[in-house]
Design an enzyme around this catalytic site. Structure first.
Site, mmCIF file in Angstrom:
data_model
loop_
_atom_site.group_PDB
_atom_site.id
_atom_site.type_symbol
_atom_site.label_atom_id
_atom_site.label_comp_id
_atom_site.label_asym_id
_atom_site.label_seq_id
_atom_site.Cartn_x
_atom_site.Cartn_y
_atom_site.Cartn_z
ATOM 1 N N MET A 279 -12.056 4.152 0.993
ATOM 2 C CA MET A 279 -12.547 4.312 2.374
ATOM 3 C C MET A 279 -13.213 5.682 2.423
ATOM 4 O O MET A 279 -12.686 6.642 2.992
ATOM 5 C CB MET A 279 -11.377 4.195 3.354
ATOM 6 C CG MET A 279 -10.938 2.749 3.558
ATOM 7 S SD MET A 279 -9.297 2.639 4.277
ATOM 8 C CE MET A 279 -8.319 2.891 2.814
ATOM 9 N N HIS B 118 -1.556 -1.394 -3.955
ATOM 10 C CA HIS B 118 -2.786 -1.080 -3.210
ATOM 11 C C HIS B 118 -2.844 0.429 -2.988
ATOM 12 O O HIS B 118 -1.886 1.034 -2.493
ATOM 13 C CB HIS B 118 -2.754 -1.839 -1.882
ATOM 14 C CG HIS B 118 -4.006 -1.741 -1.081
ATOM 15 N ND1 HIS B 118 -5.134 -2.471 -1.383
ATOM 16 C CD2 HIS B 118 -4.318 -1.003 0.020
ATOM 17 C CE1 HIS B 118 -6.090 -2.198 -0.497
ATOM 18 N NE2 HIS B 118 -5.612 -1.309 0.366
ATOM 19 N N HIS C 126 -8.740 0.925 -2.991
ATOM 20 C CA HIS C 126 -9.540 0.669 -1.785
ATOM 21 C C HIS C 126 -10.164 1.993 -1.351
ATOM 22 O O HIS C 126 -9.474 2.863 -0.820
ATOM 23 C CB HIS C 126 -8.601 0.090 -0.710
ATOM 24 C CG HIS C 126 -9.257 -0.194 0.598
ATOM 25 N ND1 HIS C 126 -8.544 -0.464 1.743
ATOM 26 C CD2 HIS C 126 -10.560 -0.253 0.965
ATOM 27 C CE1 HIS C 126 -9.368 -0.684 2.753
ATOM 28 N NE2 HIS C 126 -10.612 -0.552 2.306
ATOM 29 N N MET D 166 -10.795 -6.181 6.554
ATOM 30 C CA MET D 166 -9.935 -5.259 7.306
ATOM 31 C C MET D 166 -9.569 -5.908 8.640
ATOM 32 O O MET D 166 -10.447 -6.356 9.379
ATOM 33 C CB MET D 166 -10.652 -3.939 7.597
ATOM 34 C CG MET D 166 -10.929 -3.055 6.412
ATOM 35 S SD MET D 166 -9.602 -2.019 5.729
ATOM 36 C CE MET D 166 -8.365 -1.887 6.943
ATOM 37 N N ASP E 234 -6.151 -6.751 4.982
ATOM 38 C CA ASP E 234 -5.565 -5.420 5.023
ATOM 39 C C ASP E 234 -5.458 -4.922 6.463
ATOM 40 O O ASP E 234 -6.470 -4.739 7.140
ATOM 41 C CB ASP E 234 -6.475 -4.490 4.198
ATOM 42 C CG ASP E 234 -5.859 -3.129 3.936
ATOM 43 O OD1 ASP E 234 -4.700 -2.917 4.315
ATOM 44 O OD2 ASP E 234 -6.554 -2.295 3.329
ATOM 45 N N ASP F 11 -4.909 3.365 -1.194
ATOM 46 C CA ASP F 11 -5.892 3.658 -0.145
ATOM 47 C C ASP F 11 -6.436 5.071 -0.298
ATOM 48 O O ASP F 11 -5.710 6.048 -0.072
ATOM 49 C CB ASP F 11 -5.225 3.523 1.232
ATOM 50 C CG ASP F 11 -5.020 2.068 1.620
ATOM 51 O OD1 ASP F 11 -5.988 1.300 1.538
ATOM 52 O OD2 ASP F 11 -3.886 1.711 2.000
ATOM 53 N N SER G 49 0.844 -1.197 0.000
ATOM 54 C CA SER G 49 0.000 0.000 0.000
ATOM 55 C C SER G 49 0.874 1.240 0.000
ATOM 56 O O SER G 49 1.711 1.413 0.898
ATOM 57 C CB SER G 49 -0.881 0.019 1.237
ATOM 58 O OG SER G 49 -1.430 1.315 1.391
ATOM 59 N N MET H 286 -8.856 7.872 1.107
ATOM 60 C CA MET H 286 -9.550 8.244 2.354
ATOM 61 C C MET H 286 -10.103 9.657 2.221
ATOM 62 O O MET H 286 -9.439 10.533 1.660
ATOM 63 C CB MET H 286 -8.554 8.195 3.521
ATOM 64 C CG MET H 286 -7.890 6.841 3.680
ATOM 65 S SD MET H 286 -6.902 6.821 5.175
ATOM 66 C CE MET H 286 -6.149 5.192 5.037
HETATM 67 C C1 DX5 Z 1 -5.604 1.161 6.476
HETATM 68 C C2 DX5 Z 1 -5.350 0.864 5.017
HETATM 69 C C3 DX5 Z 1 -4.273 -0.143 4.793
HETATM 70 C C4 DX5 Z 1 -2.943 0.255 5.330
HETATM 71 C C5 DX5 Z 1 -2.243 -0.965 5.810
HETATM 72 O O1 DX5 Z 1 -6.738 1.938 6.612
HETATM 73 O O2 DX5 Z 1 -6.512 0.405 4.354
HETATM 74 O O3 DX5 Z 1 -4.169 -0.493 3.419
HETATM 75 O O4 DX5 Z 1 -2.140 0.914 4.419
HETATM 76 O O5 DX5 Z 1 -1.095 -0.545 6.451
HETATM 77 P P1 DX5 Z 1 -0.258 -1.478 7.439
HETATM 78 O O6 DX5 Z 1 0.249 -2.608 6.628
HETATM 79 O O7 DX5 Z 1 0.807 -0.547 7.919
HETATM 80 O O8 DX5 Z 1 -1.195 -1.909 8.513
HETATM 81 ZN ZN ZN Z 2 -6.329 -0.579 2.233
#
Ligand code: DX5
Ligand code: ZN
Length: 217
Positions: free
Chosen positions: A69, A34, A67, A138, A176, A36, A9, A38
């Protein structure tokens, strides 16, 4: 047991240099990237939008696993599809008409994924499994990298494996949050197909070694 796909990610990459993060991911032998997204509402953090995905798309032929969020993911799927996402995953907690949204992602020619936060049971998404390409479990509360994996969430992976088998389905199970050298074996043993890794990947000195280790090679 097949070796899982590894999906670093970029959440934990240096945000002033995503292009070099892509080079590191590919050089380390990871197959997916990946991304993310947000929005500061669904989760208490902000990252980036489709423009980043579009710009990175020109730099890489890896699978882009987006992904979302965010609240209202239905308003963003077209932009991310056009930007070059290969798979788009949204949170069922953020959507009423998840079934329709999976269809809309397919209509854009993309793999469609659903995700559940630690407090959401697998039973909540059971009806969606036949139309999902990807189920993202998650294992931390989303919003930040570098948190510890919540071991109770691993049972959901086992449940999904059983349901997939029983119903003759083909979705991939991705995991994840808190996946690292110490937790990878139990995540693999639970039955994950895709291991997402943020902080442990970008902290690792020898990234190729880490990817091999996560895959169980
Ligand atoms: C968290 C994200 C993950 C995150 C994982 O909200 O969706 O993808 O980057 O990070 P690590 O591997 O550091 O837990
Ligand atoms: Zn993620």
């Amino acid at each position: 047991m097949k070796n899982p796909i590894v999906a670093p990610s970029v959440l934990s990459a240096d945000f002033s240099n995503f292009a070099s993060a892509l080079i590191e991911i590919e050089a380390a032998g990871a197959e997916w990237v990946h991304l993310d997204v947000m929005d500061g509402h669904f989760v208490p953090n902000l990252t980036f939008g489709p423009k980043l995905v579009e710009d990175l798309r020109h730099q890489s032929s890896a699978v882009f696993d987006v992904h979302l969020m965010v609240e209202g993911p239905e308003n963003l799927i077209e932009a991310f599809a056009k930007a070059g996402a290969d798979a788009i995953t949204f949170h069922v907690e953020a959507v009423v008409h998840s079934h329709r949204l999976l269809g809309a992602i397919h209509g854009l020619g993309k793999k469609a994924g659903i995700s559940i936060v630690p407090s959401t049971p697998v039973s909540y998404i059971e009806e969606l499994l036949p139309v999902a390409d990807l189920v993202l479990v998650m294992t931390v509360n989303p919003g930040f990298g570098g948190q510890e994996l919540i071991p109770q969430c691993l049972e959901k992976i086992r449940t999904l494996v059983r349901l997939r088998e029983k119903q003759g389905l083909h979705f991939l199970i991705s995991v994840d949050g808190g996946v690292n050298e110490s937790t990878a074996a139990m995540v693999r043993e639970a039955g994950a197909d895709v291991l997402i890794t943020g902080s442990s990947f970008f902290k690792a000195q020898d990234k190729a070694r880490l990817v091999g280790h996560l895959k169980g090679i």
